[in-house]
Design a protein around this motif. Structure first.
Motif, PDB file in Angstrom:
ATOM      1  N   SER A  70      43.359  52.048 -15.871  1.00 31.09           N
ATOM      2  CA  SER A  70      43.719  51.152 -14.474  1.00 31.09           C
ATOM      3  C   SER A  70      44.751  52.476 -13.647  1.00 31.09           C
ATOM      4  CB  SER A  70      43.790  50.165 -15.008  1.00 31.09           C
ATOM      5  OG  SER A  70      42.508  49.814 -16.107  1.00 31.09           O
ATOM      6  N   VAL A  71      45.162  51.621 -12.439  1.00 35.48           N
ATOM      7  CA  VAL A  71      46.306  52.121 -11.711  1.00 35.48           C
ATOM      8  C   VAL A  71      46.901  50.913 -11.060  1.00 35.48           C
ATOM      9  CG1 VAL A  71      47.148  53.809 -10.426  1.00 35.48           C
ATOM     10  CG2 VAL A  71      45.092  54.828 -11.940  1.00 35.48           C
ATOM     11  N   CYS A  72      48.137  50.878 -10.635  1.00 36.18           N
ATOM     12  CA  CYS A  72      48.611  49.317 -10.130  1.00 36.18           C
ATOM     13  C   CYS A  72      49.651  50.355  -9.184  1.00 36.18           C
ATOM     14  CB  CYS A  72      49.033  48.463 -10.872  1.00 36.18           C
ATOM     15  SG  CYS A  72      48.054  47.103 -11.209  1.00 36.18           S
ATOM     16  N   LEU A  73      49.606  50.151  -7.941  1.00 38.36           N
ATOM     17  CA  LEU A  73      50.552  51.085  -7.354  1.00 38.36           C
ATOM     18  C   LEU A  73      51.938  49.423  -6.104  1.00 38.36           C
ATOM     19  CD1 LEU A  73      51.922  52.824  -5.036  1.00 38.36           C
ATOM     20  CD2 LEU A  73      49.930  52.621  -3.365  1.00 38.36           C
ATOM     21  N   TRP A  74      52.958  49.207  -6.887  1.00 36.86           N
ATOM     22  CA  TRP A  74      53.759  47.931  -6.474  1.00 36.86           C
ATOM     23  C   TRP A  74      54.654  49.363  -5.463  1.00 36.86           C
ATOM     24  CZ3 TRP A  74      55.661  49.993 -10.783  1.00 36.86           C
ATOM     25  CH2 TRP A  74      57.258  50.319 -10.289  1.00 36.86           C
ATOM     26  N   VAL A  75      55.204  48.029  -3.970  1.00 35.49           N
ATOM     27  CA  VAL A  75      55.431  48.763  -2.798  1.00 35.49           C
ATOM     28  C   VAL A  75      56.375  47.466  -2.424  1.00 35.49           C
ATOM     29  CG1 VAL A  75      56.579  50.239  -0.768  1.00 35.49           C
ATOM     30  CG2 VAL A  75      54.010  50.838  -1.966  1.00 35.49           C
ATOM     31  N   ASN A  76      58.082  48.051  -1.982  1.00 33.88           N
ATOM     32  CA  ASN A  76      58.860  47.115  -1.335  1.00 33.88           C
ATOM     33  C   ASN A  76      59.642  47.483  -0.237  1.00 33.88           C
ATOM     34  OD1 ASN A  76      60.836  47.119  -3.584  1.00 33.88           O
ATOM     35  ND2 ASN A  76      60.289  45.876  -4.300  1.00 33.88           N
ATOM     36  N   HIS A  77      60.815  46.827   0.476  1.00 36.25           N
ATOM     37  CA  HIS A  77      61.782  47.301   0.747  1.00 36.25           C
ATOM     38  C   HIS A  77      62.657  48.442   0.149  1.00 36.25           C
ATOM     39  CE1 HIS A  77      60.554  44.785   3.888  1.00 36.25           C
ATOM     40  NE2 HIS A  77      60.462  45.609   4.687  1.00 36.25           N
ATOM     41  N   TYR A  78      62.926  48.316  -0.981  1.00 37.58           N
ATOM     42  CA  TYR A  78      64.288  48.815  -1.920  1.00 37.58           C
ATOM     43  C   TYR A  78      62.976  50.300  -2.803  1.00 37.58           C
ATOM     44  CZ  TYR A  78      66.142  44.270  -0.820  1.00 37.58           C
ATOM     45  OH  TYR A  78      66.682  43.502  -0.185  1.00 37.58           O
ATOM     46  N   THR A  79      61.782  49.695  -3.701  1.00 39.49           N
ATOM     47  CA  THR A  79      61.519  50.423  -4.829  1.00 39.49           C
ATOM     48  C   THR A  79      60.056  50.731  -4.217  1.00 39.49           C
ATOM     49  OG1 THR A  79      60.820  48.738  -6.481  1.00 39.49           O
ATOM     50  CG2 THR A  79      63.305  49.269  -6.507  1.00 39.49           C
ATOM     51  N   ALA A  80      59.653  51.778  -5.424  1.00 41.38           N
ATOM     52  CA  ALA A  80      58.030  51.907  -4.983  1.00 41.38           C
ATOM     53  C   ALA A  80      57.496  52.623  -6.342  1.00 41.38           C
ATOM     54  CB  ALA A  80      56.954  52.711  -3.717  1.00 41.38           C
ATOM     55  N   GLY A  81      56.066  52.269  -6.778  1.00 41.87           N
ATOM     56  CA  GLY A  81      55.793  52.534  -8.130  1.00 41.87           C
ATOM     57  C   GLY A  81      53.853  52.457  -8.565  1.00 41.87           C
ATOM     58  N   SER A  82      54.559  53.541  -9.619  1.00 42.01           N
ATOM     59  CA  SER A  82      52.553  52.978  -9.628  1.00 42.01           C
ATOM     60  C   SER A  82      52.595  53.333 -11.188  1.00 42.01           C
ATOM     61  CB  SER A  82      51.307  54.012 -10.021  1.00 42.01           C
ATOM     62  OG  SER A  82      51.817  55.124  -9.890  1.00 42.01           O
ATOM     63  N   VAL A  83      52.125  52.178 -11.485  1.00 45.20           N
ATOM     64  CA  VAL A  83      52.126  52.022 -13.955  1.00 45.20           C
ATOM     65  C   VAL A  83      50.674  52.435 -13.701  1.00 45.20           C
ATOM     66  CG1 VAL A  83      51.872  50.691 -15.417  1.00 45.20           C
ATOM     67  CG2 VAL A  83      53.473  50.495 -13.265  1.00 45.20           C
ATOM     68  N   SER A  84      49.592  53.726 -14.438  1.00 43.16           N
ATOM     69  CA  SER A  84      49.099  53.815 -15.027  1.00 43.16           C
ATOM     70  C   SER A  84      48.553  53.341 -16.572  1.00 43.16           C
ATOM     71  CB  SER A  84      48.350  55.240 -15.128  1.00 43.16           C
ATOM     72  OG  SER A  84      48.571  55.794 -13.443  1.00 43.16           O
ATOM     73  N   PHE A  85      47.349  53.554 -16.672  1.00 44.14           N
ATOM     74  CA  PHE A  85      47.277  52.583 -18.452  1.00 44.14           C
ATOM     75  C   PHE A  85      46.245  53.832 -18.770  1.00 44.14           C
ATOM     76  CE2 PHE A  85      49.149  49.103 -15.576  1.00 44.14           C
ATOM     77  CZ  PHE A  85      50.392  48.767 -17.027  1.00 44.14           C
ATOM     78  N   PRO A  86      45.604  54.288 -19.090  1.00 45.24           N
ATOM     79  CA  PRO A  86      44.592  54.648 -19.220  1.00 45.24           C
ATOM     80  C   PRO A  86      43.963  54.910 -20.367  1.00 45.24           C
ATOM     81  CG  PRO A  86      46.571  56.599 -20.441  1.00 45.24           C
ATOM     82  CD  PRO A  86      47.100  55.553 -19.356  1.00 45.24           C
ATOM     83  N   ALA A  87      42.494  54.591 -21.017  1.00 42.03           N
ATOM     84  CA  ALA A  87      41.371  54.781 -22.369  1.00 42.03           C
ATOM     85  C   ALA A  87      40.718  55.766 -21.798  1.00 42.03           C
ATOM     86  CB  ALA A  87      41.795  53.096 -21.722  1.00 42.03           C
ATOM     87  N   TRP A  88      39.962  55.891 -23.387  1.00 37.98           N
ATOM     88  CA  TRP A  88      39.150  56.249 -23.776  1.00 37.98           C
ATOM     89  C   TRP A  88      37.487  55.695 -23.292  1.00 37.98           C
ATOM     90  CZ3 TRP A  88      39.884  61.209 -24.611  1.00 37.98           C
ATOM     91  CH2 TRP A  88      41.348  61.931 -24.806  1.00 37.98           C
ATOM     92  N   ILE A  89      37.095  56.515 -22.275  1.00 38.09           N
ATOM     93  CA  ILE A  89      35.352  56.295 -21.954  1.00 38.09           C
ATOM     94  C   ILE A  89      34.702  55.498 -22.853  1.00 38.09           C
ATOM     95  CG2 ILE A  89      34.223  58.287 -22.023  1.00 38.09           C
ATOM     96  CD1 ILE A  89      33.109  57.107 -18.763  1.00 38.09           C
ATOM     97  N   GLU A  90      34.799  55.305 -24.721  1.00 39.64           N
ATOM     98  CA  GLU A  90      34.272  54.634 -25.160  1.00 39.64           C
ATOM     99  C   GLU A  90      35.111  53.421 -25.972  1.00 39.64           C
ATOM    100  OE1 GLU A  90      37.036  57.913 -28.191  1.00 39.64           O
ATOM    101  OE2 GLU A  90      35.711  57.952 -25.489  1.00 39.64           O
ATOM    102  N   GLY A  91      36.077  52.990 -24.925  1.00 39.86           N
ATOM    103  CA  GLY A  91      36.981  51.643 -25.367  1.00 39.86           C
ATOM    104  C   GLY A  91      37.413  51.436 -25.931  1.00 39.86           C
ATOM    105  N   ASN A  92      38.543  52.411 -26.638  1.00 41.55           N
ATOM    106  CA  ASN A  92      39.800  53.115 -27.135  1.00 41.55           C
ATOM    107  C   ASN A  92      41.529  53.941 -26.719  1.00 41.55           C
ATOM    108  OD1 ASN A  92      41.443  51.997 -29.965  1.00 41.55           O
ATOM    109  ND2 ASN A  92      40.638  54.171 -30.617  1.00 41.55           N
ATOM    110  N   PRO A  93      42.196  52.812 -25.932  1.00 44.68           N
ATOM    111  CA  PRO A  93      41.801  51.177 -25.915  1.00 44.68           C
ATOM    112  C   PRO A  93      40.979  50.692 -24.933  1.00 44.68           C
ATOM    113  CG  PRO A  93      43.916  52.191 -24.905  1.00 44.68           C
ATOM    114  CD  PRO A  93      42.946  53.749 -25.438  1.00 44.68           C
TER     115      PRO A  93
END
Length: 212
Positions: free
Chosen positions: A166-189
């Motif tokens: 799961s990946v989210c990307l934010w951008v505003n007039h001051y900062t920009a960044g992304s957060v990545s939440f990796p998980a194994w395909i079998e569901g853990n986590p």
């Protein structure tokens, strides 16, 4: 213009996150020195006074909302990796682990971002490269940005066996960044759905944004 990087767990790197790494250099064009400030500076949360262009930055944190703890000190840079030095530029990358076994990588940069929409559009286009498999394409969700009414937040889910990220990307007039939440395909986590990833990213963005 800026965005971030992400790193998969156990040394596996989802290609969507590799694309985000490239964006740290490739989308900074609109954050360069000499760029005019936004027509109207956004208002800082909890204040009636508008924040000056370039007055906010991202800060390293030993812990983040959701029970995440830093695995090691963040990599922080104030030297732009390519081309002329943008005014007020800085970047960081950090990886976190939760007691639940989940991990996340957050990366971003800061400066005077004159066109957040252009940054977000460029970043999303690069992340949606033909090499990537997106089970949920990057789509806009409510930014609820306390620092910028025109801030943007977009989230999606990328699959690159054996990971679902799961990946989210934010951008505003001051900062920009992304957060990545990796998980194994079998569901853990368990893989985060778009709403949960967006909620966590909002809290992480707000916790990491501070005055310069």
């Amino acid at each position: 213009m800026i965005t971030s990087v992400g790193v998969g767990v156990r040394g596996v790197r989802p290609v969507s996150v590799v694309g985000a790494t490239v964006l740290l250099v490739g989308t900074l064009a609109g954050c360069g020195a000499g760029s005019p400030p936004p027509e109207a500076a956004p208002t800082v949360a909890g204040s009636s006074v508008a924040a000056a262009p370039g007055s906010l930055r991202l800060t390293e944190s030993k812990s983040l909302p959701g029970g995440y703890r830093a695995e090691s000190p963040a990599t922080v840079r104030t030297d732009y990796p390519a081309g002329p030095q943008p005014a007020g530029y800085g970047s960081l990358v950090a990886k976190y682990t939760a007691d639940s076994g989940g991990t996340l990588t957050v990366g971003g940069a800061w400066g005077t971002i004159t066109d957040p929409e252009a940054v977000a559009t460029s970043a999303i286009a690069a992340m949606h490269s033909p090499r990537d498999t997106w089970t949920v394409p990057m789509t806009d969700v409510e930014a609820r940005d306390p620092y910028d009414a025109k801030g943007r937040l977009t989230c999606g889910v990328s699959s690159d066996w054996p990971l679902v990220t799961s990946v989210c990307l934010w951008v505003n007039h001051y900062t920009a960044g992304s957060v990545s939440f990796p998980a194994w395909i079998e569901g853990n986590p368990a893989t985060l759905d778009q709403a949960d990833a967006a909620d966590r990213t909002r809290r992480i963005r707000d916790a990491m944004t501070v005055p310069k």
